[in-house]
Design an enzyme around this catalytic site. Structure first.
Site, PDB file in Angstrom:
ATOM      1  N   THR A 176       0.832  -1.189   0.000  1.00 58.10           N
ATOM      2  CA  THR A 176       0.000   0.000   0.000  1.00 58.10           C
ATOM      3  C   THR A 176       0.878   1.254   0.000  1.00 58.10           C
ATOM      4  O   THR A 176       1.989   1.225   0.513  1.00 58.10           O
ATOM      5  CB  THR A 176      -0.827  -0.080   1.296  1.00 58.10           C
ATOM      6  OG1 THR A 176      -1.733  -1.150   1.140  1.00 58.10           O
ATOM      7  CG2 THR A 176      -1.558   1.187   1.621  1.00 58.10           C
ATOM      8  N   ARG A 204     -13.831  -7.866   0.020  1.00 54.87           N
ATOM      9  CA  ARG A 204     -13.013  -7.524   1.198  1.00 54.87           C
ATOM     10  C   ARG A 204     -12.504  -6.076   1.106  1.00 54.87           C
ATOM     11  O   ARG A 204     -11.982  -5.651   0.091  1.00 54.87           O
ATOM     12  CB  ARG A 204     -11.827  -8.484   1.273  1.00 54.87           C
ATOM     13  CG  ARG A 204     -10.914  -8.279   2.489  1.00 54.87           C
ATOM     14  CD  ARG A 204      -9.729  -7.410   2.168  1.00 54.87           C
ATOM     15  NE  ARG A 204      -8.827  -7.292   3.318  1.00 54.87           N
ATOM     16  CZ  ARG A 204      -7.808  -6.435   3.365  1.00 54.87           C
ATOM     17  NH1 ARG A 204      -7.559  -5.645   2.359  1.00 54.87           N
ATOM     18  NH2 ARG A 204      -7.042  -6.367   4.440  1.00 54.87           N
ATOM     19  N   VAL A 205     -12.661  -5.334   2.173  1.00 56.59           N
ATOM     20  CA  VAL A 205     -12.146  -3.969   2.244  1.00 56.59           C
ATOM     21  C   VAL A 205     -11.189  -3.890   3.429  1.00 56.59           C
ATOM     22  O   VAL A 205     -11.494  -4.404   4.510  1.00 56.59           O
ATOM     23  CB  VAL A 205     -13.297  -2.953   2.433  1.00 56.59           C
ATOM     24  CG1 VAL A 205     -12.746  -1.534   2.556  1.00 56.59           C
ATOM     25  CG2 VAL A 205     -14.284  -3.027   1.268  1.00 56.59           C
ATOM     26  N   THR A 227       0.066   1.222   6.920  1.00 59.36           N
ATOM     27  CA  THR A 227       0.253   0.056   6.061  1.00 59.36           C
ATOM     28  C   THR A 227       0.475  -1.157   6.943  1.00 59.36           C
ATOM     29  O   THR A 227       1.172  -1.084   7.947  1.00 59.36           O
ATOM     30  CB  THR A 227       1.446   0.239   5.099  1.00 59.36           C
ATOM     31  OG1 THR A 227       1.712  -1.031   4.482  1.00 59.36           O
ATOM     32  CG2 THR A 227       2.711   0.715   5.781  1.00 59.36           C
ATOM     33  N   GLY A 228      -0.141  -2.266   6.562  1.00 59.32           N
ATOM     34  CA  GLY A 228       0.008  -3.478   7.362  1.00 59.32           C
ATOM     35  C   GLY A 228      -1.220  -4.347   7.223  1.00 59.32           C
ATOM     36  O   GLY A 228      -2.046  -4.134   6.333  1.00 59.32           O
ATOM     37  N   GLY A 230      -4.523  -5.186   7.350  1.00 61.15           N
ATOM     38  CA  GLY A 230      -5.667  -4.287   7.470  1.00 61.15           C
ATOM     39  C   GLY A 230      -6.681  -4.689   8.523  1.00 61.15           C
ATOM     40  O   GLY A 230      -7.227  -3.829   9.229  1.00 61.15           O
TER      41      GLY A 230
HETATM   42  N1  ASP Z   1      -3.378  -2.254   4.793  1.00 57.93           N
HETATM   43  C1  ASP Z   1      -3.599  -2.798   3.483  1.00 57.93           C
HETATM   44  C2  ASP Z   1      -4.839  -3.651   3.479  1.00 57.93           C
HETATM   45  O1  ASP Z   1      -5.036  -4.411   4.410  1.00 57.93           O
HETATM   46  C3  ASP Z   1      -2.478  -3.629   2.986  1.00 57.93           C
HETATM   47  C4  ASP Z   1      -1.125  -2.952   2.969  1.00 57.93           C
HETATM   48  O2  ASP Z   1      -0.809  -2.126   3.818  1.00 57.93           O
HETATM   49  O3  ASP Z   1      -0.320  -3.271   2.072  1.00 57.93           O
HETATM   50  O4  ASP Z   1      -5.577  -3.622   2.514  1.00 57.93           O
END
Ligand code: ASP
Length: 309
Positions: A176, A204-205, A227-228, A230
């Protein structure tokens, strides 16, 4: 003149060092620098934090190296469903879109939701209808096709697993994207954009388009882009949690972000990182993974991009 600054990320994750060649590392760093400079250029010329975060995120969305826009991962049905959000810390106005397809720059659509609709969050078909009314051009599937991403998906398609783009299981090291900025007026803003998780199903969100979870901005406290994993960031209401620790416990942006990333999110089993800025231009970029693609630049002379811890 007040300090102005910008920070960006291209996803947190376990980056398998063996996979990272010097050439690839140089490509990542160049892409991050390009995004950082695009936003900083606006700030330097008196532009708003809102314009700066949008400009930086657009550059990252246009790069195939990151999981957003052009580089978005594949869903279970071999398509791309993207999520994005943007928030203005001065007015608390916000816009978000989720489950959109074919849009080159989801962050721009999120901004249009904020500025050209009466709503905050549009999803799926409705969001696409809104884009159509604003005459957005739709890219076809080939624009979003990337062989590496497709192979990532082929490995787990027809299974029930879905995978974070920065999963520890493999060298999936893209993520992300996001930006936070503080402008010369001391206004702050945040923007986040993602393709979500490989092989995601059922609409999925993640946290990225959710105001307060993956993205938040309020001049009183901070602007945050996460980011991580989600699911954990949603349950931890991570971005707003950082703002709350600042507002109610008097913590600095650095203390509050570290408390959330190195303690609170770990306690519930989440991994990832965030970038944060306050209205004085102070930046924090904690992560609890091996690395996070990131960069920061400010009027007090900071100018760096990095990947590992
Ligand atoms: N946080 C994002 C999600 O779960 C994924 C990511 O950070 O790469 O959609």
């Amino acid at each position: 003149m007040k300090t102005f600054s910008i920070a960006i990320h291209g996803g947190a994750g376990t980056l398998v060092k063996g996979m990272m060649t010097p050439e690839l590392e140089a490509q990542y760093k160049a892409a991050l620098k390009g995004a950082l400079d695009a936003g900083y250029y606006l700030l330097e010329n008196g532009g708003t934090a809102l314009d700066a975060v949008e400009a930086s995120v657009k550059v990252l969305e246009d790069s195939p190296l990151f999981n957003a826009g052009k580089g978005s991962v594949f869903t279970a049905t071999e398509s791309h469903e993207m999520d994005a959000s943007i928030m203005d810390g001065k007015t608390l106005n916000a816009g978000a879109v989720s489950l959109i397809t074919g849009i080159k720059n989801p962050v721009c659509l999120a901004r249009d939701v904020m500025e050209k609709s009466e709503h905050v969050f549009l999803a799926g078909e409705g969001a696409m209808q809104f884009a159509k009314e604003l005459n957005y051009k739709l890219e076809d599937a080939s624009y979003f096709y990337d062989e590496f991403r497709h192979n990532q998906w082929l490995e787990i398609k027809d299974t029930d697993s879905f995978q974070l783009d920065h999963s520890t299981k493999k060298d999936s090291k893209f993520g992300t994207v996001g930006a936070v900025a503080c402008d010369q007026e001391g206004n702050i803003a945040a923007a986040t954009s993602t393709g979500g998780m490989t092989n995601k199903k059922w609409g999925r969100v993640g946290d990225s388009p959710m105001i307060g979870a993956g993205n938040y901005a309020n001049n009183k406290t901070c602007a945050i882009s996460c980011t991580g994993s989600g699911e954990f960031f949603i349950r931890g209401v991570v971005a707003y949690d950082v703002a709350c620790l600042m507002e109610h416990k008097g913590m600095s942006v650095k203390e509050a972000s570290e408390e959330v990333i190195n303690k609170r999110i770990l306690e519930i089993g989440g991994d990832g990182g965030l970038i944060a800025v306050d209205a004085k231009g102070n930046i924090a970029m904690p992560f609890n993974t091996e690395g996070m693609y990131r960069g920061q630049k400010s009027s007090i002379g900071i100018d760096e991009v990095s990947i590992y811890g």
